[in-house]
Design an enzyme around this catalytic site. Structure first.
Site, PDB file in Angstrom:
ATOM      1  N   LYS A 241      -0.400   4.639   4.710  1.00  0.00           N
ATOM      2  CA  LYS A 241      -1.271   3.679   5.400  1.00  0.00           C
ATOM      3  C   LYS A 241      -0.671   3.324   6.753  1.00  0.00           C
ATOM      4  CE  LYS A 241      -3.929  -0.562   4.738  1.00  0.00           C
ATOM      5  NZ  LYS A 241      -5.181   0.128   5.097  1.00  0.00           N
TER       6      LYS A 241
ATOM      7  N   HIS B 214       0.841  -1.197   0.000  1.00  0.00           N
ATOM      8  CA  HIS B 214       0.000   0.000   0.000  1.00  0.00           C
ATOM      9  C   HIS B 214       0.877   1.248   0.000  1.00  0.00           C
ATOM     10  CE1 HIS B 214      -3.187  -2.819   1.290  1.00  0.00           C
ATOM     11  NE2 HIS B 214      -4.018  -1.928   0.811  1.00  0.00           N
TER      12      HIS B 214
END
Length: 271
Positions: A163, A159
């Site tokens: 995140k 990600h």
């Protein structure tokens, strides 16, 4: 309730998913954005939601979450943070409002609260609202049935740099789906990091590898590796809009359901 006029409230409208949800609702013909809330002390209070989403003026201003009124909303979509989860869920229960929850990184106590709330309101809770990811969850269960007794199982996910939770909620959902299928306790068999010289891999473990870099939207792979062959089931998202559209679809589906906790597999008919 008139479905083509369903009033949706987005909680955490200034977040990454909140902004994309604004765009998704603009494109939807069956629901519209009635309320978009931010923290009471947010500088975005009073700003048009279109400025947040970069889609031009929409005629709806961001409001402080404490000003949310029951008559203003039919269904709530909550993609905030765990710190805001308790108050948001309590408001939905107190006002009997269906809620779609995409907040990840919840504690065990918050997950218990989710089940308690589902006795009083209908709610959808999913780690990922992409249709493709939920098809992937169904596929990894089939793979586990066929290969789980002999293959080593690893879950790889990547990600963007911002995140906060790791592994991702989706990676954990993949691991849980596999563990449940194989009758394993994920808390006991999960391995989240390897470093230095270690003993040989235990067959029943499920490994997790995490990457956080750049602007990666989301990539997940379930790897089933045996001697002589391996199977990889992968999902890659190129836009957050696919998650947002899935959440809006879940909100429309949820509006006519009885009290209970549902997942995206229920929404798309895979349950």
């Amino acid at each position: 309730m008139n479905e083509i006029n369903m009033k949706v409230a987005i909680l955490g409208a200034n977040g990454r998913m909140g902004r994309v949800l604004i765009e998704a609702l603009r494109e939807n013909e069956e629901a519209y954005l009635a309320v978009a809330t931010v923290r009471d002390d947010s500088p975005w209070v009073g700003i048009d939601v279109g400025e947040l989403a970069g889609i031009g003026t929409q005629g709806v201003s961001c409001s402080a979450v404490s000003t949310l009124k029951p008559d203003d909303v039919d269904v709530v979509i909550d993609f905030t943070l765990p710190a805001a989860f308790d108050d948001n869920l309590a408001w939905c229960v107190a006002n009997k409002k269906p809620v779609v929850i995409g907040t990840t990184g919840l504690s065990e106590q918050q997950l218990i609260a989710l089940d308690e709330a589902a006795k009083q309101i209908p709610l959808v809770f999913a780690a990922n609202y992409s249709v493709g990811v939920n098809v992937m969850l169904a596929l990894v269960k089939q793979a586990a049935l066929a290969l789980g007794n002999t293959a080593d199982i690893e879950i790889l996910e990547a990600h963007h740099r911002f995140k906060q939770d790791a592994p991702s909620g989706t990676a954990m959902a993949i691991g849980q789906a596999i563990a449940d299928t194989l009758g394993r306790n994920l808390q006991e068999c999960a391995v989240y990091g390897r470093e230095g010289k270690e003993p040989p891999r235990e067959h029943k473990t499920i490994g997790f590898a995490t990457v956080r870099a750049g602007d990666i939207v989301g990539e997940h792979t379930a790897l089933f590796a045996d001697i002589g062959e391996r199977l990889e089931i992968t999902h890659k998202a190129s836009s957050r809009l696919t998650f947002a559209k899935g959440a809006v679809h879940a909100a429309l589906w949820l509006s006519s359901r009885e009290n209970g906790r549902y997942g995206m597999d229920d929404v798309i008919g895979l349950a």
